[in-house]
Design an enzyme around this catalytic site. Structure first.
Site, PDB file in Angstrom:
ATOM      1  N   ALA A  97      16.764  52.378  24.900  1.00  0.00           N
ATOM      2  CA  ALA A  97      16.155  52.560  24.578  1.00  0.00           C
ATOM      3  C   ALA A  97      17.332  53.106  23.306  1.00  0.00           C
ATOM      4  O   ALA A  97      17.583  52.575  22.165  1.00  0.00           O
ATOM      5  CB  ALA A  97      14.978  53.289  24.530  1.00  0.00           C
TER       6      ALA A  97
ATOM      7  N   GLU B  65      27.988  57.092  19.544  1.00  0.00           N
ATOM      8  CA  GLU B  65      28.369  56.310  20.143  1.00  0.00           C
ATOM      9  C   GLU B  65      29.478  54.998  19.734  1.00  0.00           C
ATOM     10  O   GLU B  65      29.585  56.019  18.220  1.00  0.00           O
ATOM     11  CB  GLU B  65      27.533  54.786  20.290  1.00  0.00           C
TER      12      GLU B  65
ATOM     13  N   ILE C  31       8.928  45.417  24.786  1.00  0.00           N
ATOM     14  CA  ILE C  31       9.853  45.006  26.002  1.00  0.00           C
ATOM     15  C   ILE C  31       9.529  45.665  26.861  1.00  0.00           C
ATOM     16  O   ILE C  31       9.630  45.643  27.938  1.00  0.00           O
ATOM     17  CB  ILE C  31      11.114  45.979  24.816  1.00  0.00           C
TER      18      ILE C  31
ATOM     19  N   ASP D 150       1.952  55.420  25.032  1.00  0.00           N
ATOM     20  CA  ASP D 150       2.021  55.357  23.669  1.00  0.00           C
ATOM     21  C   ASP D 150       0.656  55.689  23.029  1.00  0.00           C
ATOM     22  O   ASP D 150      -0.506  54.934  22.875  1.00  0.00           O
ATOM     23  CB  ASP D 150       2.201  53.997  23.916  1.00  0.00           C
TER      24      ASP D 150
ATOM     25  N   ASP E 262      22.038  53.891  28.896  1.00  0.00           N
ATOM     26  CA  ASP E 262      22.632  52.217  28.448  1.00  0.00           C
ATOM     27  C   ASP E 262      22.991  53.143  26.926  1.00  0.00           C
ATOM     28  O   ASP E 262      24.145  52.020  26.038  1.00  0.00           O
ATOM     29  CB  ASP E 262      21.912  50.976  28.462  1.00  0.00           C
TER      30      ASP E 262
ATOM     31  N   HIS F 185      25.746  50.488  25.916  1.00  0.00           N
ATOM     32  CA  HIS F 185      25.208  49.698  24.774  1.00  0.00           C
ATOM     33  C   HIS F 185      24.875  48.229  25.200  1.00  0.00           C
ATOM     34  O   HIS F 185      25.066  47.666  23.913  1.00  0.00           O
ATOM     35  CB  HIS F 185      25.135  50.156  23.897  1.00  0.00           C
ATOM     36  N   ILE F 186      24.686  47.948  26.132  1.00  0.00           N
ATOM     37  CA  ILE F 186      24.726  46.754  26.303  1.00  0.00           C
ATOM     38  C   ILE F 186      23.411  46.249  27.292  1.00  0.00           C
ATOM     39  O   ILE F 186      23.641  44.684  27.931  1.00  0.00           O
ATOM     40  CB  ILE F 186      26.395  46.098  27.531  1.00  0.00           C
ATOM     41  N   ALA F 187      22.185  46.752  27.042  1.00  0.00           N
ATOM     42  CA  ALA F 187      21.212  45.972  27.482  1.00  0.00           C
ATOM     43  C   ALA F 187      20.656  44.869  26.824  1.00  0.00           C
ATOM     44  O   ALA F 187      20.464  43.766  28.048  1.00  0.00           O
ATOM     45  CB  ALA F 187      20.578  47.290  28.245  1.00  0.00           C
ATOM     46  N   GLY F 188      20.718  45.497  25.785  1.00  0.00           N
ATOM     47  CA  GLY F 188      20.198  43.353  25.512  1.00  0.00           C
ATOM     48  C   GLY F 188      21.574  42.493  24.084  1.00  0.00           C
ATOM     49  O   GLY F 188      20.728  41.605  23.920  1.00  0.00           O
TER      50      GLY F 188
END
Length: 314
Positions: free
Chosen positions: A234, A264, A153, A172, A259, A285-288
């Protein structure tokens, strides 16, 4: 009882594909009825879940015939991976299927927060004209994007950011500094502290683990460049939410988009910490989740589940 139990929303075409092959129970409200969920799980061979169904403890113990867990998404913190592995239960996330959706969310949020113009709507509707107050919005071109995590992503996000004229750094520890992907995307590996200090936009792309919980705590947020934007699409728990709210109200950072949250759905008492925070976007929580991503995620998950059931002869 059904071979396949789907506990949360799934695209209807994918549900139909499963139902054509196996006895399937589709009940997107099952996640909120624990007793019914346990009863349905006792004889199923496959569970299909999103992020709210906790595949662990009592539920996992009840599902004695379970062969595969299909995850409608990529995060696995709601699934006891070790317990599944110990029982030979395969866990199949929908890897890659919502990468584009999340990457677009990050870029769109960055552009909104840098420019700040969306805040004018109530004033303009009220007959005001706050043009002078909105003349200092910032362009995304020429800004530095700092990606914490450099998986699929984050890489999709980097592609779009580069096309918009951003420079890109990423942290990373699991991607070697000589990996070809750095050059392919025009990105540079960086330490976490250096990334925070020099990035105009910081975007999180890490799972929630013991190592990443509160990774962006008060001290880390204080190391961010003044006026920087923070985006978390994330996992909740990676950002210290009260510390972020304090930094926003104090003007130490320029804005944020969240997000995902530590709890939650976000309870009202926890949401209250964000009262009075400027330049803040909160989404559930709707980014995806887009029309296109839902189709891809559901289709891939259905294929994964059927493959594992066929392979196991279940």
């Amino acid at each position: 009882m059904a071979d396949i139990v789907i506990t949360e929303f799934m695209d209807e075409a994918a549900v139909a594909d499963l139902a054509a092959r196996r006895d399937t129970l589709y009940d997107p409200g099952l996640v909120d009825r624990p007793a019914d969920l346990l009863a349905a799980a006792r004889d199923c061979r496959a569970l299909v879940v999103r992020n709210r169904t906790q595949v662990r403890g009592e539920l996992l113990a009840a599902a004695q015939r379970l062969v595969v867990v299909g995850r409608l998404g990529v995060g696995l913190d709601n699934i006891d991976i070790d317990a599944c592995a110990a029982r030979g239960v395969v866990v199949r996330p929908a890897t890659g299927a919502n990468d584009v959706s999340v990457a677009e969310y990050v870029i769109a949020s960055a552009m909104l927060l840098l420019r700040g113009a969306y805040r004018a709507t109530p004033d303009v509707v009220a007959g005001l004209w706050p043009r002078n107050a909105l003349m200092n919005g910032r362009e995304i071109s020429g800004k530095r994007l700092g990606l914490i995590g450099f998986g699929s992503i984050a890489r999709e996000t980097a592609r779009r950011a580069g096309a918009l004229g951003m420079s890109i750094v990423a942290h990373d520890p699991f991607v070697p500094t000589d990996a070809p992907i750095w050059g392919e995307l025009g990105a540079r590996p960086e330490s976490l502290d250096a990334l925070l200090a020099a990035s105009d936009v910081v975007s999180l792309h890490v799972p929630l683990t013991d190592q990443t919980r509160s990774l962006l705590d008060a001290a880390a947020i204080a190391r961010m460049a003044r006026g920087a934007i923070l985006i978390n699409a994330a996992r909740g728990g990676v950002v210290d939410e009260p510390a972020l709210a304090e930094a926003l109200r104090a003007g130490r950072i320029g804005g944020a988009a969240l997000d995902v949250f530590d709890a939650e759905p976000l309870p009202a008492e926890k949401a209250a910490v964000f009262a009075g925070c400027p330049n803040l976007i909160l989404t559930p929580h709707i980014a995806g989740l887009t029309e296109e991503a839902n189709g891809r995620v559901s289709s891939l998950t259905a294929a994964n589940v059927l493959h594992e059931l066929d392979r196991a002869g279940a």
